[in-house]
Design a protein around this motif. Structure first.
Motif, short mmCIF file in Angstrom:
data_model
loop_
_atom_site.label_atom_id
_atom_site.label_comp_id
_atom_site.label_asym_id
_atom_site.label_seq_id
_atom_site.Cartn_x
_atom_site.Cartn_y
_atom_site.Cartn_z
N GLY A 1 -23.17 -9.47 -9.13
CA GLY A 1 -21.74 -9.65 -9.31
C GLY A 1 -21.12 -8.54 -8.82
N VAL A 2 -19.98 -8.61 -7.94
CA VAL A 2 -19.17 -7.57 -7.09
C VAL A 2 -17.95 -7.49 -7.64
CG1 VAL A 2 -18.82 -6.36 -5.05
CG2 VAL A 2 -21.01 -7.56 -5.34
N ILE A 3 -17.44 -6.39 -8.02
CA ILE A 3 -15.98 -6.52 -8.69
C ILE A 3 -15.22 -5.64 -7.61
CG2 ILE A 3 -14.24 -5.83 -10.36
CD1 ILE A 3 -16.13 -8.65 -11.17
N GLN A 4 -14.13 -6.09 -6.95
CA GLN A 4 -13.06 -5.25 -6.51
C GLN A 4 -11.75 -5.42 -7.08
OE1 GLN A 4 -13.14 -5.05 -2.02
NE2 GLN A 4 -11.02 -5.83 -2.16
N GLY A 5 -11.26 -4.59 -7.59
CA GLY A 5 -9.98 -4.76 -8.51
C GLY A 5 -8.65 -4.38 -7.66
N ASN A 6 -8.57 -3.66 -6.63
CA ASN A 6 -7.61 -3.02 -6.12
C ASN A 6 -6.53 -2.07 -6.83
OD1 ASN A 6 -6.08 -2.88 -3.72
ND2 ASN A 6 -4.76 -5.07 -4.10
N VAL A 7 -5.77 -1.60 -6.43
CA VAL A 7 -5.03 -0.29 -6.87
C VAL A 7 -3.56 -0.60 -6.68
CG1 VAL A 7 -6.83 1.26 -6.66
CG2 VAL A 7 -5.23 1.13 -4.89
N PRO A 8 -2.77 0.24 -7.29
CA PRO A 8 -1.18 -0.31 -7.48
C PRO A 8 -0.59 0.71 -6.36
CG PRO A 8 -1.58 1.45 -9.27
CD PRO A 8 -3.00 0.75 -8.81
N GLY A 9 -1.12 2.05 -5.91
CA GLY A 9 -0.40 2.71 -5.01
C GLY A 9 -1.17 2.68 -3.78
N ARG A 10 -0.60 3.72 -2.90
CA ARG A 10 -1.26 3.79 -1.57
C ARG A 10 -1.43 5.34 -1.21
NH1 ARG A 10 -1.83 -0.52 -2.40
NH2 ARG A 10 -1.34 -2.44 -1.68
N GLY A 11 -2.14 5.57 -0.15
CA GLY A 11 -2.67 6.94 0.29
C GLY A 11 -3.22 7.85 -0.94
N MET A 12 -2.52 8.95 -0.80
CA MET A 12 -2.84 10.04 -2.00
C MET A 12 -2.61 9.75 -3.24
SD MET A 12 -4.66 12.39 -0.10
CE MET A 12 -4.76 13.77 -1.21
N TYR A 13 -1.66 8.73 -3.41
CA TYR A 13 -1.26 8.65 -4.69
C TYR A 13 -1.51 6.93 -5.19
CZ TYR A 13 1.47 12.54 -3.74
OH TYR A 13 1.69 14.14 -3.36
N PHE A 14 -2.43 6.65 -4.88
CA PHE A 14 -3.08 5.29 -4.99
C PHE A 14 -3.34 4.62 -6.55
CE2 PHE A 14 -7.17 7.67 -5.28
CZ PHE A 14 -7.79 7.11 -6.09
N LEU A 15 -3.11 5.59 -7.33
CA LEU A 15 -3.14 5.56 -8.72
C LEU A 15 -2.25 4.83 -9.16
CD1 LEU A 15 -5.43 8.39 -10.38
CD2 LEU A 15 -6.18 5.79 -10.17
N GLY A 16 -0.84 5.17 -8.62
CA GLY A 16 0.44 4.70 -8.97
C GLY A 16 1.01 5.53 -10.14
N ASP A 17 1.74 5.08 -10.75
CA ASP A 17 2.42 5.85 -12.01
C ASP A 17 1.62 5.86 -13.39
OD1 ASP A 17 4.51 6.46 -10.33
OD2 ASP A 17 5.63 4.71 -11.05
N GLU A 18 0.63 4.85 -13.55
CA GLU A 18 0.05 4.67 -14.73
C GLU A 18 -1.50 4.41 -14.19
OE1 GLU A 18 -0.60 1.83 -18.45
OE2 GLU A 18 1.01 1.16 -16.90
N PRO A 19 -2.37 5.48 -14.36
CA PRO A 19 -3.72 5.25 -14.02
C PRO A 19 -4.43 3.98 -14.52
CG PRO A 19 -3.37 7.56 -14.18
CD PRO A 19 -2.31 6.98 -14.89
#
Length: 496
Positions: free
Chosen positions: A208-226
């Motif tokens: 099984g392969v999971i790709q969850g995606n992220v909220p932010g982009r670029g150097m700040y891909f984690l967004g405001d809440e990791p």
């Protein structure tokens, strides 16, 4: 001389077209041919800057994925890497005075790529000729001599083409040399089809392969809440488990999450531990979690962590080849004083010590983390440790929709053929994929989407010649190139 510079510039641009995402593999030897034509008959000093021009024309677009970090970093990287091409150009002008020079120049190309993979700061083996040949007539050579032999065959085809043009352009009519050169240029890629490949062994495993995606982009891909990144991957795992219960997907034997699928340390955070544990229990099989974990008070490790639905976190693999300025800061005090962006690295990573052979369910997977797939030795010793299939956990979130994800996928294709192993790539934002042992991409995701799937992959144990002899072909080619260079320089001095 401007004509030679233009030929070098054109050669670099054509060579770029061979690399993903464009992927016109046949442009590889054509680009090399143009670069060789630009150098033929040129004096060493002029050759250095002509080679540098060709390198810059190639590397600027090929390494444009670096731009999210900063244009200054992109310029610096291209500027440094182009120096290796300038050195190659100087050496090439000497060996081009010898008979059979297309062979010696092709060997020097391998030497140049070897040097780039070592220095500076641990090397940067990206944009090797071999990595433009994820699926081409040259790809099978990987099973004989790894990435260096693939680079050599592409370069040799190019130098033979240039020798043919030079000889015909010099007014020479059809003769045995011309015929032999043309035959060689055609025969090199055709010989790839004659490379023997190990057969299927009958055993398979469902992954099984999971790709969850992220909220932010670029150097700040984690967004405001990791925690969002962790929740995304946990939610996709629950969705996979439900799809299995509904009969839409077969039950996997194991599941793979990407690198950095949790930036919250599950050893340290009960919240992260419980979120992961619930997802693993729901799917009911071991999951390889990509975690960033604390080591002591001020260090960290990028870890592939086996999470069992009954016993919880267990065996793990810590990334060994760390990304300079991304996971650790070379010359830390100086760099931190000069660059605010360098502080984004935060805790400095510690490199692991042992190859990533991890027992999971019915198989021992070969865990490779992101950047490591570009380094021959990192993958080779993982296979030697018993890893099959190979699992590349990667986090390309900062470089989504650039040419990095498809370039990295091409590396996985080459590694699959090189070691006769299926390769599973799990990426936070894409491209997640399944590559068959013959280098074919059998399934892949899009980018910047959440996705999941269960794929059935062969478990191969037979070794290729490349796996058995390791770096020997590379060293032989480097030695040949170095010997030819020394002989050419000695000859030039005797004649001066």
């Amino acid at each position: 001389m401007l004509l030679k510079a233009a030929a070098s510039l054109a050669g670099g641009l054509v060579l770029y077209l061979a690399f993903p995402p464009i992927g016109w593999w046949f442009c590889g030897p054509i680009g090399v041919a143009l670069l060789a034509l630009a150098l033929y008959g040129t004096r060493p000093r002029r050759a250095a800057w002509i080679g540098y021009v060709g390198a810059a024309a190639f590397l600027f677009p090929t390494l444009s994925w670096v731009r999210p970090i900063g244009d200054d970093v992109w310029l610096a990287l291209v500027g440094i890497e182009s120096l290796f091409w300038a050195a190659l150009a100087v050496a090439a002008t000497f060996v081009m005075r010898l008979r059979a020079w297309p062979l010696w120049v092709a060997c020097l190309w391998v030497a140049q790529e070897w040097a780039r993979g070592l220095v500076p700061i641990g090397g940067f083996p990206w944009a090797r000729l071999a990595f433009s040949q994820g699926e081409s007539p040259y790809t099978p050579f990987a099973a004989l001599g790894g990435a260096p032999l693939v680079s050599f065959t592409v370069a040799l085809s190019g130098t033979l083409l240039s020798a043919l043009v030079i000889r015909l352009g010099g007014g020479v009519r059809w003769d045995r040399v011309v015929a032999g050169t043309l035959l060689g240029a055609i025969a090199v890629p055709l010989l790839g089809f004659a490379v023997p490949r190990p057969g299927d062994e009958g055993e398979t495993v469902r992954i099984g392969v999971i790709q969850g995606n992220v909220p932010g982009r670029g150097m700040y891909f984690l967004g405001d809440e990791p925690a969002v990144v962790l929740r995304n991957h946990a939610n996709e795992t629950h969705r996979l488990a439900q799809a299995v219960r509904d009969g839409k997907l077969p039950k996997p034997d194991i599941v793979v999450w990407p690198e950095n699928s949790t930036d919250i340390d599950p050893y340290d955070s009960q919240f992260a531990h419980d979120l992961i544990d619930a997802a693993v229990k729901d799917v009911g099989v071991p999951v390889l979690v990509g975690a960033v974990v604390k080591i002591g008070t001020d260090r960290r490790a990028t870890r592939g962590l086996v999470w069992d639905p009954v016993t919880g976190p267990g065996a793990y693999y810590d990334k060994r080849k760390l990304v300079p300025f991304g996971e650790y800061t070379p010359m830390k005090d100086l760099v931190l004083a000069l660059s605010k962006r360098a502080h984004l690295v935060g805790r400095q990573s510690i490199a692991g010590k042992t190859p990533g052979a991890l027992s999971m369910g019915p198989v021992t997977v070969g865990a490779v983390q992101c950047y490591e797939v570009a380094f021959d030795g990192m993958v080779r010793d993982t296979v030697e440790a018993g890893g099959t299939p190979l699992v590349v956990q990667t986090n390309n979130a900062s470089y989504a929709l650039t040419n990095l994800p498809p370039q990295q996928l091409a590396m996985s294709q080459l590694r699959a053929v090189e070691f006769n192993r299926a390769v599973i790539t799990a990426a936070t934002t894409g491209i997640s994929a399944y590559v068959t042992p013959d280098g074919r991409v059998a399934w892949r995701t899009g980018e910047l989407v959440a996705d999941m799937n269960v794929v059935e992959v062969p478990v191969r144990t037979q070794s290729t010649l490349a796996a058995r002899i390791g770096a020997l072909p590379e060293w032989i080619l480097i030695l040949i190139g170095a010997t030819a260079t020394v002989a050419a320089i000695a000859k030039a001095r005797r004649n001066s």
